[in-house]
Design a protein around this motif. Structure first.
Motif, PDB file in Angstrom:
ATOM      1  N   PRO A   1       5.456   8.420   9.042  1.00 38.06           N
ATOM      2  CA  PRO A   1       6.762   7.825   8.773  1.00 38.06           C
ATOM      3  C   PRO A   1       6.824   7.291   7.334  1.00 38.06           C
ATOM      4  O   PRO A   1       5.806   6.976   6.727  1.00 38.06           O
ATOM      5  N   ASP A   2       8.030   7.189   6.809  1.00 39.21           N
ATOM      6  CA  ASP A   2       8.191   6.735   5.433  1.00 39.21           C
ATOM      7  C   ASP A   2       7.704   5.297   5.239  1.00 39.21           C
ATOM      8  O   ASP A   2       7.082   4.966   4.228  1.00 39.21           O
ATOM      9  N   VAL A   3       8.006   4.439   6.189  1.00 37.27           N
ATOM     10  CA  VAL A   3       7.729   3.005   6.089  1.00 37.27           C
ATOM     11  C   VAL A   3       6.884   2.592   7.293  1.00 37.27           C
ATOM     12  O   VAL A   3       7.318   2.728   8.437  1.00 37.27           O
ATOM     13  N   ASN A   4       5.677   2.092   7.020  1.00 37.89           N
ATOM     14  CA  ASN A   4       4.724   1.747   8.074  1.00 37.89           C
ATOM     15  C   ASN A   4       4.363   0.267   7.952  1.00 37.89           C
ATOM     16  O   ASN A   4       3.580  -0.127   7.096  1.00 37.89           O
ATOM     17  N   VAL A   5       4.966  -0.531   8.804  1.00 40.39           N
ATOM     18  CA  VAL A   5       4.764  -1.983   8.774  1.00 40.39           C
ATOM     19  C   VAL A   5       3.595  -2.350   9.678  1.00 40.39           C
ATOM     20  O   VAL A   5       3.517  -1.874  10.822  1.00 40.39           O
TER      21      VAL A   5
ATOM     22  N   GLY B   1       0.213 -21.759   9.086  1.00 43.40           N
ATOM     23  CA  GLY B   1       1.201 -21.755   8.011  1.00 43.40           C
ATOM     24  C   GLY B   1       1.098 -20.602   7.035  1.00 43.40           C
ATOM     25  O   GLY B   1       1.677 -20.666   5.947  1.00 43.40           O
ATOM     26  N   VAL B   2       0.389 -19.528   7.400  1.00 43.00           N
ATOM     27  CA  VAL B   2       0.304 -18.340   6.546  1.00 43.00           C
ATOM     28  C   VAL B   2       0.751 -17.122   7.342  1.00 43.00           C
ATOM     29  O   VAL B   2       0.151 -16.787   8.367  1.00 43.00           O
ATOM     30  N   GLN B   3       1.801 -16.475   6.882  1.00 40.02           N
ATOM     31  CA  GLN B   3       2.310 -15.262   7.513  1.00 40.02           C
ATOM     32  C   GLN B   3       1.969 -14.076   6.624  1.00 40.02           C
ATOM     33  O   GLN B   3       2.164 -14.123   5.412  1.00 40.02           O
ATOM     34  N   ALA B   4       1.468 -13.003   7.222  1.00 40.84           N
ATOM     35  CA  ALA B   4       1.048 -11.831   6.452  1.00 40.84           C
ATOM     36  C   ALA B   4       1.617 -10.558   7.054  1.00 40.84           C
ATOM     37  O   ALA B   4       1.642 -10.393   8.284  1.00 40.84           O
ATOM     38  N   VAL B   5       2.029  -9.650   6.169  1.00 48.24           N
ATOM     39  CA  VAL B   5       2.562  -8.344   6.562  1.00 48.24           C
ATOM     40  C   VAL B   5       1.983  -7.295   5.621  1.00 48.24           C
ATOM     41  O   VAL B   5       1.883  -7.524   4.411  1.00 48.24           O
ATOM     42  N   GLN B   6       1.575  -6.156   6.168  1.00 46.65           N
ATOM     43  CA  GLN B   6       1.184  -5.019   5.337  1.00 46.65           C
ATOM     44  C   GLN B   6       2.284  -3.965   5.390  1.00 46.65           C
ATOM     45  O   GLN B   6       2.861  -3.725   6.453  1.00 46.65           O
ATOM     46  N   LEU B   7       2.552  -3.347   4.246  1.00 49.31           N
ATOM     47  CA  LEU B   7       3.487  -2.232   4.216  1.00 49.31           C
ATOM     48  C   LEU B   7       2.807  -1.028   3.584  1.00 49.31           C
ATOM     49  O   LEU B   7       2.399  -1.058   2.424  1.00 49.31           O
ATOM     50  N   GLU B   8       2.660   0.019   4.383  1.00 50.70           N
ATOM     51  CA  GLU B   8       2.071   1.292   3.945  1.00 50.70           C
ATOM     52  C   GLU B   8       3.218   2.287   3.782  1.00 50.70           C
ATOM     53  O   GLU B   8       3.883   2.642   4.751  1.00 50.70           O
TER      54      GLU B   8
ATOM     55  N   HIS C   1       0.831  -1.201   0.000  1.00 52.62           N
ATOM     56  CA  HIS C   1       0.000   0.000   0.000  1.00 52.62           C
ATOM     57  C   HIS C   1       0.866   1.251   0.000  1.00 52.62           C
ATOM     58  O   HIS C   1       2.058   1.207   0.307  1.00 52.62           O
ATOM     59  N   SER C   2       0.224   2.388  -0.289  1.00 49.56           N
ATOM     60  CA  SER C   2       0.867   3.687  -0.112  1.00 49.56           C
ATOM     61  C   SER C   2      -0.195   4.733   0.178  1.00 49.56           C
ATOM     62  O   SER C   2      -1.388   4.517  -0.077  1.00 49.56           O
ATOM     63  N   ILE C   3       0.245   5.877   0.694  1.00 44.49           N
ATOM     64  CA  ILE C   3      -0.685   6.930   1.082  1.00 44.49           C
ATOM     65  C   ILE C   3       0.078   8.252   1.143  1.00 44.49           C
ATOM     66  O   ILE C   3       1.308   8.257   1.327  1.00 44.49           O
ATOM     67  N   ALA C   4      -0.642   9.333   0.963  1.00 42.87           N
ATOM     68  CA  ALA C   4      -0.023  10.653   1.106  1.00 42.87           C
ATOM     69  C   ALA C   4       0.564  10.808   2.504  1.00 42.87           C
ATOM     70  O   ALA C   4       0.019  10.293   3.486  1.00 42.87           O
ATOM     71  N   SER C   5       1.667  11.508   2.599  1.00 46.00           N
ATOM     72  CA  SER C   5       2.407  11.563   3.862  1.00 46.00           C
ATOM     73  C   SER C   5       1.796  12.499   4.898  1.00 46.00           C
ATOM     74  O   SER C   5       2.132  12.413   6.081  1.00 46.00           O
ATOM     75  N   VAL C   6       0.895  13.391   4.463  1.00 43.71           N
ATOM     76  CA  VAL C   6       0.237  14.304   5.400  1.00 43.71           C
ATOM     77  C   VAL C   6      -1.265  14.274   5.146  1.00 43.71           C
ATOM     78  O   VAL C   6      -1.740  14.713   4.098  1.00 43.71           O
TER      79      VAL C   6
END
Length: 263
Positions: free
Chosen positions: A162-166, A215-222, A147-152
């Motif tokens: 923050p630049d990287v949001n786990v 057996g399923v690992q998931a991570v989101q990165l914004e 994912h991504s989003i505007a910084s403000v």
């Protein structure tokens, strides 16, 4: 248009990109407010930013439709994921609180039910089928939700994001080893600010499918969009910034692959 584009890979990794779509249905196209017409809350260029995962051998799933039609990262019962300001399965407002639709132009309930059945459900069925395939082939599966989003965005968070949001659903969607490996990669550099389970802890996809015990690992990165594109219209891709950001994304993916292996 089909609800998504899917490419099967050879690694035990599925990269999901639910919010890069810009396709509109006729009803949504006809009803959008002037403020929403430019699709400002899109995860612009994320498919391009993560194109390198295809060469690694990851499976890739990309939603085609705009989140203004239906949000693929929200639960089908439309229950809120956060106690703070957020948007729902059918966003009625933009991230800044502006109405998504002109007065009287919101799609009706029957139309939205059709979107759930023909857009949302197929995307999630594909996630489920691919995770099952990966588990059958490798014995486990890894899901990376990009994912991504505007910084403000003052309505959603204070100050600059923050630049990287786990997001790992406060540690429930993956093992501690995965979280530690991602933290180690982030800590090894100083260019980008980062946080784990800050404002963004993971949306429905991360929370629904991240089940380490099964057996399923998931991570989101914004990601803060300022690091690879212009955050104002026309939301232009910035190659030099993107290339620099990929020097962090690539080791993050590799760390996920390594730490996600069963012990």
């Amino acid at each position: 248009m089909t609800p998504f584009h899917f490419t099967a890979g050879t690694l035990p990794l599925l990269v999901s990109i639910p919010h890069a779509g810009t396709q509109l249905t006729p009803e949504v196209d006809a009803g959008l407010s002037d403020a929403a017409r430019g699709l400002p809350d899109t995860d612009w260029h994320i498919s391009l930013l993560y194109d390198f995962v295809r060469d690694l051998g990851a499976s890739v799933l990309i939603g085609h439709y705009s989140r203004f039609v239906i949000d693929l990262n929200r639960p089908p019962d439309n229950q809120p994921l956060y106690s703070t300001a957020t948007t729902g399965l059918y966003p009625e407002t933009l991230f800044d609180g502006t109405p998504t639709f002109a007065a009287g132009k919101t799609p009706d309930a029957a139309t939205r039910q059709e979107y759930l059945e023909t857009i949302w459900q197929p995307y999630h069925q594909q996630i489920q089928q691919e995770l099952a395939r990966l588990k059958a082939q490798h014995g486990y599966a890894l899901l990376f939700d990009a994912h991504s989003i505007a910084s403000v965005i003052p309505r959603l968070f204070d100050g600059q994001l923050p630049d990287v949001n786990v997001g790992t659903n406060d540690g429930a969607s993956c093992s501690p080893a995965v979280t530690d490996a991602i933290k180690a990669v982030c800590s090894a550099q100083t260019r980008y600010s980062w946080v784990v389970n800050g404002r963004f802890k993971g949306g429905y996809i991360t929370r629904a499918y991240g089940q380490p015990a099964q057996g399923v690992q998931a991570v989101q990165l914004e990601l803060a969009q300022r690091n690879y594109m212009d955050e104002t219209p026309p939301f232009t891709w910035q190659q030099a910034r993107a290339t620099q950001l990929q020097t962090l994304l690539k080791p993050l993916i590799q760390a996920f692959l390594q730490a996600g292996k069963p012990v």
